[in-house]
Design an enzyme around this catalytic site. Structure first.
Site, PDB file in Angstrom:
ATOM      1  N   CYS A   2       0.845  -1.193   0.000  1.00 25.67           N
ATOM      2  CA  CYS A   2       0.000   0.000   0.000  1.00 25.67           C
ATOM      3  C   CYS A   2       0.884   1.247   0.000  1.00 25.67           C
ATOM      4  CB  CYS A   2      -0.862  -0.006   1.252  1.00 25.67           C
ATOM      5  SG  CYS A   2      -1.795  -1.520   1.446  1.00 25.67           S
ATOM      6  N   ARG A  27       1.313   2.001  -6.162  1.00 28.44           N
ATOM      7  CA  ARG A  27       1.588   0.919  -5.185  1.00 28.44           C
ATOM      8  C   ARG A  27       0.327   0.172  -4.790  1.00 28.44           C
ATOM      9  NH1 ARG A  27       6.364   1.421  -1.965  1.00 28.44           N
ATOM     10  NH2 ARG A  27       5.282   0.303  -0.316  1.00 28.44           N
ATOM     11  N   TRP A  74      -3.789  -1.548  -1.205  1.00 29.75           N
ATOM     12  CA  TRP A  74      -3.720  -2.780  -1.996  1.00 29.75           C
ATOM     13  C   TRP A  74      -4.213  -3.857  -1.043  1.00 29.75           C
ATOM     14  CZ3 TRP A  74      -2.933  -4.774  -6.727  1.00 29.75           C
ATOM     15  CH2 TRP A  74      -2.699  -6.132  -6.814  1.00 29.75           C
ATOM     16  N   ASN A 100       0.812  -0.608   6.154  1.00 29.13           N
ATOM     17  CA  ASN A 100       1.196  -1.364   4.961  1.00 29.13           C
ATOM     18  C   ASN A 100       1.844  -2.643   5.464  1.00 29.13           C
ATOM     19  OD1 ASN A 100       1.926  -2.227   2.415  1.00 29.13           O
ATOM     20  ND2 ASN A 100       3.821  -1.031   2.371  1.00 29.13           N
ATOM     21  N   GLY A 101       1.353  -3.799   5.030  1.00 31.94           N
ATOM     22  CA  GLY A 101       1.956  -5.062   5.465  1.00 31.94           C
ATOM     23  C   GLY A 101       0.865  -6.071   5.776  1.00 31.94           C
ATOM     24  N   GLU A 487       7.483 -21.142 -18.970  1.00 31.84           N
ATOM     25  CA  GLU A 487       7.410 -19.768 -18.446  1.00 31.84           C
ATOM     26  C   GLU A 487       8.577 -18.934 -18.959  1.00 31.84           C
ATOM     27  OE1 GLU A 487       5.467 -17.806 -17.302  1.00 31.84           O
ATOM     28  OE2 GLU A 487       6.610 -16.258 -16.278  1.00 31.84           O
ATOM     29  N   LYS A 491       8.252 -15.473 -21.162  1.00 32.95           N
ATOM     30  CA  LYS A 491       8.886 -14.208 -20.751  1.00 32.95           C
ATOM     31  C   LYS A 491       9.686 -13.617 -21.907  1.00 32.95           C
ATOM     32  CE  LYS A 491       7.056 -13.262 -17.944  1.00 32.95           C
ATOM     33  NZ  LYS A 491       6.008 -14.185 -17.740  1.00 32.95           N
ATOM     34  N   GLU A 494       7.361 -12.329 -24.735  1.00 37.35           N
ATOM     35  CA  GLU A 494       6.517 -11.187 -24.361  1.00 37.35           C
ATOM     36  C   GLU A 494       7.249  -9.862 -24.434  1.00 37.35           C
ATOM     37  OE1 GLU A 494       5.004 -12.452 -20.356  1.00 37.35           O
ATOM     38  OE2 GLU A 494       3.223 -11.520 -21.174  1.00 37.35           O
ATOM     39  N   HIS A 510      11.285 -35.808 -31.377  1.00 33.41           N
ATOM     40  CA  HIS A 510      10.074 -36.193 -32.136  1.00 33.41           C
ATOM     41  C   HIS A 510       9.665 -35.109 -33.114  1.00 33.41           C
ATOM     42  CE1 HIS A 510       9.642 -39.727 -29.651  1.00 33.41           C
ATOM     43  NE2 HIS A 510       9.830 -38.974 -28.587  1.00 33.41           N
ATOM     44  N   LYS A 609      -1.983  -5.894 -19.172  1.00 30.41           N
ATOM     45  CA  LYS A 609      -1.661  -6.558 -17.901  1.00 30.41           C
ATOM     46  C   LYS A 609      -2.769  -7.534 -17.526  1.00 30.41           C
ATOM     47  CE  LYS A 609       0.519  -7.745 -14.315  1.00 30.41           C
ATOM     48  NZ  LYS A 609       1.633  -8.697 -14.539  1.00 30.41           N
TER      49      LYS A 609
HETATM   50  C1  AGP Z   1       2.243 -13.239 -18.285  1.00 32.63           C
HETATM   51  O1  AGP Z   1       3.493 -12.589 -18.236  1.00 32.63           O
HETATM   52  C2  AGP Z   1       1.252 -12.451 -19.135  1.00 32.63           C
HETATM   53  N1  AGP Z   1       1.058 -11.137 -18.623  1.00 32.63           N
HETATM   54  C3  AGP Z   1      -0.051 -13.205 -19.353  1.00 32.63           C
HETATM   55  O2  AGP Z   1       0.235 -14.430 -19.973  1.00 32.63           O
HETATM   56  C4  AGP Z   1      -0.853 -13.496 -18.072  1.00 32.63           C
HETATM   57  O3  AGP Z   1      -0.179 -14.461 -17.296  1.00 32.63           O
HETATM   58  C5  AGP Z   1      -2.217 -14.069 -18.485  1.00 32.63           C
HETATM   59  O4  AGP Z   1      -2.891 -13.092 -19.239  1.00 32.63           O
HETATM   60  C6  AGP Z   1      -3.067 -14.467 -17.270  1.00 32.63           C
HETATM   61  O5  AGP Z   1      -3.306 -13.336 -16.468  1.00 32.63           O
HETATM   62  P1  AGP Z   1      -3.896 -13.567 -14.995  1.00 32.63           P
HETATM   63  O6  AGP Z   1      -2.868 -14.355 -14.237  1.00 32.63           O
HETATM   64  O7  AGP Z   1      -4.088 -12.187 -14.454  1.00 32.63           O
HETATM   65  O8  AGP Z   1      -5.181 -14.328 -15.127  1.00 32.63           O
END
Ligand code: AGP
Length: 614
Positions: A2, A27, A74, A100-101, A487, A491, A494, A510, A609
């Protein structure tokens, strides 16, 4: 995480507080509030929503006063709402607190205060502190600062606290344990904030409270810093803020994503806080307490998620099946919602989502609920749609994740899934008490080991420069490191826009191996574990085709490192938790590749996001 602000001096407090809250809104942003002190009363204005919503609400009201505190929230305990917003007032309105915490023993504090006649108007952990300070003042007759000190000695958890009182109207008390707090020093005035962003426009002279310290601030007076548990006082060490405001918001990091990568030792600890007793291996998941026993008897658990959360869910599948012995399926939420899955009433469906607003995941859980399954959630945003629409759930407590590419939320999700695994394994007697304690200690040791993994920045930077010159990259993993490879590849895609694919290492032969050419970068996630020897074979296959192999290896495993062109070491860890370490260099490699290519790391092209549309 927060945003906290406070002011005491000769100027009007309200505009200073509101300006500070606006700067800190990144934040935490589900609600905001201010409390303006005085001899007669504390005037409290707080609302769910943005700082702008608070300003509209306070319009025309009495916002006078030269002492006050403020907060952008938050949520960690208690959904976003007016009544759960900070500041919180004590029962008689004599004390106001912002925090905050996470207070781990807030339930016990609430029960004890309830026995003394205190009634709670919010679901937050923070409100208990306001009542406790007032209760101690009344019970002991001690001073307001001493009451704050005594109250905090009863608090277990992490906090940055700022408090004011009608009983001592010219005093602000601040304290820090686990969450940062800074005091800006003006001319006979003090500016308090959770980070220097909200202070820098008023003064460049600041004091950072250290762990377990508190301070009493009064107009035109010098202040001392003392330890909450003792009375030893020290002169504060005054520092000069050097960085620009924008950089301060990132705590000096170049991007929010970088900051969030380096926050992971703290956020992984926060996701365990109050939930794992490393001495006994006991796991306490209050969020699903009403379901855990039935979950332990489940015939099937289905995870639905997207993107990074989907990869965390695959890890959950590997852990729960191996250590708890429950069949698990993992579905892309975007597929699950349309492929007419067979869902039974006795199924448990877990949604995994950082934002808690992903449209596909939301649709998937609604389908599961219609089918009569028990639907649970693992979310990072308290009060989000998925959190509200599931029967119960566990918050990951990673704090706001600003960077579009998820990092700390992923490791927090995996940590929570590891806790669920231990809880289920215990109930199903799949692991001995000794084994449960051993694995619990392994998990508890991860934050410190992540700190060590984060020191490999230079190796990761050098690898990133190489990858930035490539058009493709392959990530290989086996077992729990396969979702890590997935993952890592996501990364890279993206934020660097370099094409990357992840495969189970055994799958390359394969077909995909046809794509390996001289110099193709292949990142092999190969820490010690049952499957390391198998992935060594894959590394040799890649080398035979002249790939450029980068290996993620366990510290000291020079035999595997020698097979690769480059390697990055991660600390020794049990296979139960090694994924939390192996992902760290992959996050750093993706980050540095994007930086090398000059991309907008926090706002990569085409991405949002939270994907709240289909
Ligand atoms: C991950 O780096 C991306 N921003 C994206 O794949 C994200 O994980 C996906 O859209 C799911 O989002 P969520 O975890 O908020 O549901």
């Amino acid at each position: 995480m927060c945003g906290i602000v406070g002011y005491i001096g000769k100027k009007e407090a309200y505009p200073i507080l509101m300006g500070g809250l606006s700067r800190l809104e990144y934040r935490g942003y589900d609600s905001a509030g201010v409390a303006l002190g005085g001899r007669k009363d504390i005037r409290l204005y707080k609302r769910q929503g943005k700082v702008a919503d608070l300003a509209s609400f306070a319009e025309g009201k009495d916002i006078s006063g030269t002492i006050g505190i403020g907060h952008t929230r938050w949520a960690t305990h208690g959904e976003p709402s007016d009544r759960n917003s900070h500041p919180h007032l004590s029962q008689c309105g004599t004390v106001a607190v912002v925090h905050n915490g996470i207070i781990e023993n807030y339930r016990e504090l609430r029960e004890d205060l309830g026995r003394h006649g205190y009634r709670f108007v919010s679901d937050t952990d923070t409100e208990a502190v306001a009542h406790l300070i007032e209760h101690i003042c009344e019970r002991t007759g001690t001073t307001f600062p001493e009451a704050v000190r005594l109250a905090l000695r009863e608090v277990v958890g992490a906090y940055a606290i700022v408090a004011i009182s009608t009983g001592d109207p010219d005093t602000v008390v601040v304290a820090r344990k686990g969450s940062p707090l800074v005091v800006g020093i003006g001319d006979g005035e003090f500016f308090i904030a959770s980070d220097a962003t909200a202070v820098a426009e008023h003064t460049r002279r600041v004091v950072y409270l250290e762990e377990g310290e508190m301070a009493v601030l009064r107009r035109n007076e010098e202040f001392y810093v003392s330890s909450i548990n003792g009375h030893d006082e020290r002169y504060p060490i005054v520092m000069e803020i050097e960085a620009e405001l924008e950089a301060i918001g990132k705590n000096g990091f170049a991007h929010f994503m970088e900051k969030e990568i380096f926050e992971q030792p703290e956020t992984i600890l926060d996701s365990m806080r109050g939930r794992l007793d490393p001495e006994t291996g006991e796991v306490r998941l209050n969020g699903i307490a009403d379901h855990i026993d039935r979950l332990a008897e489940a015939e099937r658990i289905i995870f639905v998620a997207c993107g990074t959360s989907f990869y965390a869910a695959i890890l959950g599948e590997y852990l729960i099946e191996r250590y708890a012995g429950i069949p698990v399926e993992v579905d892309y939420a975007s597929e699950f919602r349309y492929r007419r899955p067979l869902i039974r009433k006795k199924d448990f469906v877990f949604a995994v989502s950082q934002s808690g607003e992903t449209a596909d995941t939301l649709a998937a859980i609604r389908l599961a609920k219609e089918a009569g399954a028990t639907v649970l959630g693992i979310c990072n945003v308290v009060g989000s749609s998925i959190a509200r629409e599931t029967a119960a759930g566990i918050y990951t407590h990673a704090g706001p994740e600003i960077g579009v590419a998820s990092t700390k939320a992923f490791t927090a999700q995996v940590t929570v899934l590891s806790l669920i695994t231990l809880a289920l394994a215990k109930r199903r007697k799949m692991l001995s008490d000794e084994e449960l304690i051993r694995l619990g200690k392994e998990l508890f040791a991860i934050p410190e080991k992540v700190k060590r993994a984060l020191t490999k920045q230079n190796e990761c930077r050098e690898i990133a420069v190489e990858i930035s010159r490539s058009s493709d990259a392959f990530y290989l993993g086996r077992g729990v490191c396969y979702p890590v490879a997935l993952e890592g590849a996501l990364k890279l895609k993206e934020i660097s826009y370099v094409h990357a694919e992840a495969y189970p290492a055994g799958e390359m032969k394969h077909g995909p191996i046809a794509l390996i050419e001289d110099g193709t970068p292949v990142i092999a996630v190969a820490p010690d574990g049952e499957i390391r020897d198998k992935i060594v074979g894959s590394i040799q296959e890649m080398k035979a085709r002249k790939a450029r192999v980068i290996a993620i290896v366990t510290e000291g495993d020079m035999a595997t490192a020698a097979l690769a062109d480059r390697f990055v070491e991660v600390p020794v860890a049990d296979e139960f938790v090694v994924a939390l370490l192996a992902v760290i260099p992959l996050q750093l490699i993706a980050y540095y590749t994007a930086v090398t290519l000059g991309h907008d790391v926090d706002r990569p092209r085409n991405l949002a996001k939270s994907v709240t549309v289909e």
